[in-house]
Scaffold this motif. Sequence first.
Motif, short mmCIF file in Angstrom:
data_model
loop_
_atom_site.label_atom_id
_atom_site.label_comp_id
_atom_site.label_asym_id
_atom_site.label_seq_id
_atom_site.Cartn_x
_atom_site.Cartn_y
_atom_site.Cartn_z
N LYS A 114 -27.91 -43.77 7.63
CA LYS A 114 -27.67 -45.22 7.77
C LYS A 114 -26.20 -45.53 7.56
CE LYS A 114 -29.54 -49.65 6.54
NZ LYS A 114 -30.42 -50.15 7.54
N GLU A 115 -25.62 -46.22 8.52
CA GLU A 115 -24.22 -46.67 8.45
C GLU A 115 -24.20 -48.15 8.80
OE1 GLU A 115 -21.66 -44.30 10.88
OE2 GLU A 115 -22.27 -42.42 9.92
N GLY A 116 -24.16 -48.97 7.78
CA GLY A 116 -24.23 -50.41 8.01
C GLY A 116 -25.64 -50.79 8.41
N GLU A 117 -25.77 -51.46 9.54
CA GLU A 117 -27.08 -51.83 10.05
C GLU A 117 -27.65 -50.79 11.00
OE1 GLU A 117 -27.27 -55.74 11.65
OE2 GLU A 117 -26.23 -56.64 9.95
N ASP A 118 -26.82 -49.88 11.48
CA ASP A 118 -27.23 -48.88 12.45
C ASP A 118 -27.51 -47.54 11.78
OD1 ASP A 118 -26.85 -50.72 14.49
OD2 ASP A 118 -24.79 -50.10 14.84
N TRP A 119 -28.19 -46.68 12.50
CA TRP A 119 -28.48 -45.32 12.07
C TRP A 119 -27.75 -44.38 13.01
CZ3 TRP A 119 -31.79 -43.95 7.99
CH2 TRP A 119 -32.43 -45.02 7.36
N ILE A 165 -26.63 -43.33 18.19
CA ILE A 165 -26.66 -44.50 17.32
C ILE A 165 -27.94 -45.28 17.63
CG2 ILE A 165 -25.51 -46.65 16.69
CD1 ILE A 165 -22.88 -45.31 17.63
N ALA A 166 -28.74 -45.49 16.59
CA ALA A 166 -30.00 -46.21 16.75
C ALA A 166 -29.90 -47.55 16.02
CB ALA A 166 -31.16 -45.40 16.17
N SER A 167 -30.19 -48.61 16.74
CA SER A 167 -30.27 -49.93 16.13
C SER A 167 -31.62 -50.53 16.50
CB SER A 167 -29.13 -50.83 16.62
OG SER A 167 -29.16 -50.94 18.03
#
Length: 133
Positions: free
Chosen positions: A76-81, A91-93
């Motif tokens: 997890k990086e911020g709101e994204d994975w 990048i998964a959002s």
Amino acid sequence: MKENGRVNALLVELLIVLLFFMLASTTLMEIFGAAKLNSSRAGASNAALMQAQNVAEQLYAADDVEQALEALGFAKEGEDWCLNGGEYELIASYLYTQDNAGVLRQVELTAMYHGEALFTLPATRYVSGEVQP
């Protein structure tokens, strides 16, 4: 005197031929470099697409998206994975939309190659809830 003029002409002709071969080799090196870069980009795109399709199928079957992403190696990086796949990055959002009839889960997988987006693959699942009359 005539022979000295022939020698000078021969040297000029040799210099022109050398210049031509230098320009041709420079052009060929640029062409081969661009071909290698395109080949590398295509390989990364294919690998990323295969990985993204597998991730999308597993997310569709999963009950908890965050837990499934963690199990697949995403961080997890911020709101994204994010998942680093070597030459590419996935990048998964995701977005949950809930109403009285159920939950709509939308996951968007984006493949990045050196900061450039290769493609975006959406994965959507609707989980119906209990409807009360």
